[in-house]
Design an enzyme around this catalytic site. Structure first.
Site, mmCIF file in Angstrom:
data_model
loop_
_atom_site.group_PDB
_atom_site.id
_atom_site.type_symbol
_atom_site.label_atom_id
_atom_site.label_comp_id
_atom_site.label_asym_id
_atom_site.label_seq_id
_atom_site.Cartn_x
_atom_site.Cartn_y
_atom_site.Cartn_z
ATOM 1 N N VAL A 8 0.876 -1.170 0.000
ATOM 2 C CA VAL A 8 0.000 0.000 0.000
ATOM 3 C C VAL A 8 0.913 1.219 0.000
ATOM 4 O O VAL A 8 1.893 1.266 0.757
ATOM 5 C CB VAL A 8 -0.937 0.020 1.226
ATOM 6 C CG1 VAL A 8 -1.725 1.324 1.284
ATOM 7 C CG2 VAL A 8 -1.883 -1.169 1.198
ATOM 8 N N TYR A 10 0.279 -10.089 9.093
ATOM 9 C CA TYR A 10 -0.632 -11.046 8.470
ATOM 10 C C TYR A 10 -1.402 -11.922 9.440
ATOM 11 O O TYR A 10 -2.324 -12.616 9.022
ATOM 12 C CB TYR A 10 0.151 -11.891 7.460
ATOM 13 C CG TYR A 10 0.682 -11.039 6.327
ATOM 14 C CD1 TYR A 10 -0.149 -10.641 5.292
ATOM 15 C CD2 TYR A 10 1.998 -10.604 6.327
ATOM 16 C CE1 TYR A 10 0.321 -9.835 4.266
ATOM 17 C CE2 TYR A 10 2.482 -9.793 5.308
ATOM 18 C CZ TYR A 10 1.641 -9.407 4.281
ATOM 19 O OH TYR A 10 2.109 -8.600 3.281
ATOM 20 N N PHE A 43 7.676 -17.751 -3.380
ATOM 21 C CA PHE A 43 6.900 -17.166 -4.470
ATOM 22 C C PHE A 43 6.687 -15.687 -4.188
ATOM 23 O O PHE A 43 6.930 -15.213 -3.088
ATOM 24 C CB PHE A 43 5.546 -17.875 -4.619
ATOM 25 C CG PHE A 43 4.817 -18.125 -3.326
ATOM 26 C CD1 PHE A 43 4.057 -17.127 -2.736
ATOM 27 C CD2 PHE A 43 4.929 -19.358 -2.684
ATOM 28 C CE1 PHE A 43 3.398 -17.359 -1.550
ATOM 29 C CE2 PHE A 43 4.266 -19.593 -1.493
ATOM 30 C CZ PHE A 43 3.507 -18.591 -0.923
#
Length: 428
Positions: free
Chosen positions: A106, A145, A428
């Protein structure tokens, strides 16, 4: 302020990319040496992408395996993230679909407005709609998270050893053969080797398209750690059963000179494992070896006459998991014992549920129930427990699991006990 959360269109790809730290040059990793990096500096150096690079990136952005979502504020992209379609190996050896969260950011001028929460909710809903009952990520910052239901499930070590401290406990004659290979050979070897590894290793994920393409091209990395060297081990039949990628960066500082950095290492057999490490730990004109991305149950320590020679320099969480469908997740993996437990699982996003798990080594059934719970936990704790890398007793002692029936924590530990610690070397 009008907020809209949706996938981007091809015409918006460049604007989406400019939000991401690896494009705009803002920090994308905590300013500390990482367990997945063998260098001495904090990773990575920030280099803004050029206009030509952005154009190429934008052209390659939208695909079946890369699913970006963006937060639009008054029509402008202020933040975004994406899901990549990969697989993860779960206990029992099944490789199941995983929605991998990546490319998350963000803009600093739009923080603290709930944009990331809205983007994350949209992406997790998309995963569920596509049948992905697991989501995962590698967290740049550990405090973000957990609020979305993710929790650490695999961990990595970085360790180092002085060459003069290394001595193996027993004599060893390698029945195979070591080869210093070029990048072209490495590019052929690594995809095949990794597929064999992830078929057996719990926690390993499938590589993204193009993962191994850069090996053949070679070149110098941006951090100045020197060119990659490739070491390959072949068995008596000539088949590759191990490989390593290492670097020998030059430094004018004697304290940092003569360091061999092991960037990647895989071995399918004890012979390949021992032979590869024997050379890497005794490479001419070096004095110290630093190895990154190593599993927490590294067996090398137990091969040395002095186990203290192998010194841990960093431990860090790696793959964070988020369970999106409790029933399907618990039924797809195997278990180390036979037992039945009722789990009360709280989930802020998808609601609480009480589940009866009937587990056995040859399979499991998970059904919704109104029976009295044996254990109470949130979906975060379930994510950490899922691959077997964290023990229920640890979380219970920390106050994160409530034992409703005496002995239930011990029984859950017995069910989830892994053969080896879960580990993933590919991200990833």
């Amino acid at each position: 302020m009008a907020i809209e959360i949706r996938p981007i269109t091809p015409a918006e790809a460049t604007e989406y990319l400019r939000v991401l730290p690896y494009v705009n040059g803002f920090p994308q990793e905590e300013p500390e040496p990482s367990a997945w990096y063998a260098g001495s500096a904090a990773w990575p150096p920030q280099v803004q992408r050029t206009a030509a690079q952005l154009k190429q990136d934008a052209a390659e952005l939208l695909s079946d395996w890369f699913r970006p979502q963006a937060a639009f504020v008054d029509g402008k992209i202020a933040g975004g993230s994406a899901i990549v379609s990969v697989q993860v190996t779960v206990p029992g050896g099944r490789q199941v679909a995983l929605g991998g969260v990546t490319s998350t950011a963000v803009l600093p001028t739009y923080r603290r407005r709930g944009l990331l929460r809205k983007v994350m909710a949209a992406m997790l809903d998309d995963c569920r709609e596509r049948g992905e009952f697991l989501a995962g990520l590698s967290a740049s910052e550990a405090t973000i998270y957990g609020r979305y239901g993710f929790s650490p499930a695999t961990f990595q070590h970085r360790w180092e050893v002085r060459r003069t401290d290394v001595a193996f406990r027993s004599e060893f004659t390698d029945p195979g053969e070591l080869e210093l290979a070029d990048g072209a050979v490495a590019a052929e070897v690594w995809p095949v080797l990794h597929e064999q590894v992830r078929a057996e290793r719990v926690g390993e994920v499938s590589p993204l398209p193009g993962k191994w393409d850069g090996l053949a091209a070679g070149g110098l990395p941006a951090d100045g750690s020197g060119p990659a060297h490739h070491l390959v081990h072949r068995n008596t039949k000539g088949a590759v059963d191990g490989a390593a990628i290492f670097r020998l960066p030059w430094s004018p500082d004697p304290a940092r000179a003569g360091v061999l950095q092991v960037e990647a290492f895989e071995a399918l057999t004890p012979d390949a494992y021992r032979a590869l490490w024997a050379l890497l730990l005794d490479f001419d004109l070096t004095k110290r070896v630093v190895a990154a991305r190593r599993p927490v149950d590294e067996p090398l320590r137990w091969m040395l006459t002095n186990p203290r020679a192998l010194k841990l320099s960093r431990t860090r969480d790696n793959l964070w998991l988020r369970i999106l469908d409790v029933r399907r997740a618990l039924e797809v993996r195997s278990y180390a014992a036979t037992d039945s437990l009722v789990l009360d699982v709280a989930d802020d996003l998808y609601g609480a549920g009480r589940w009866r798990l009937d587990a056995a080594p040859d399979g499991a059934a998970c059904t919704a129930t109104d029976a009295e719970a044996d254990l109470s936990l949130t979906v975060n704790e379930l994510g950490s427990l899922y691959l077997g890398g964290v023990r229920a007793s640890e979380l219970a002692y920390a106050g994160r699991i409530v034992e409703r029936r005496p002995g239930a924590v011990r029984r859950l530990d017995a069910l989830l006990r892994p053969d080896r610690a879960p580990h993933n070397a590919v991200g990833f």
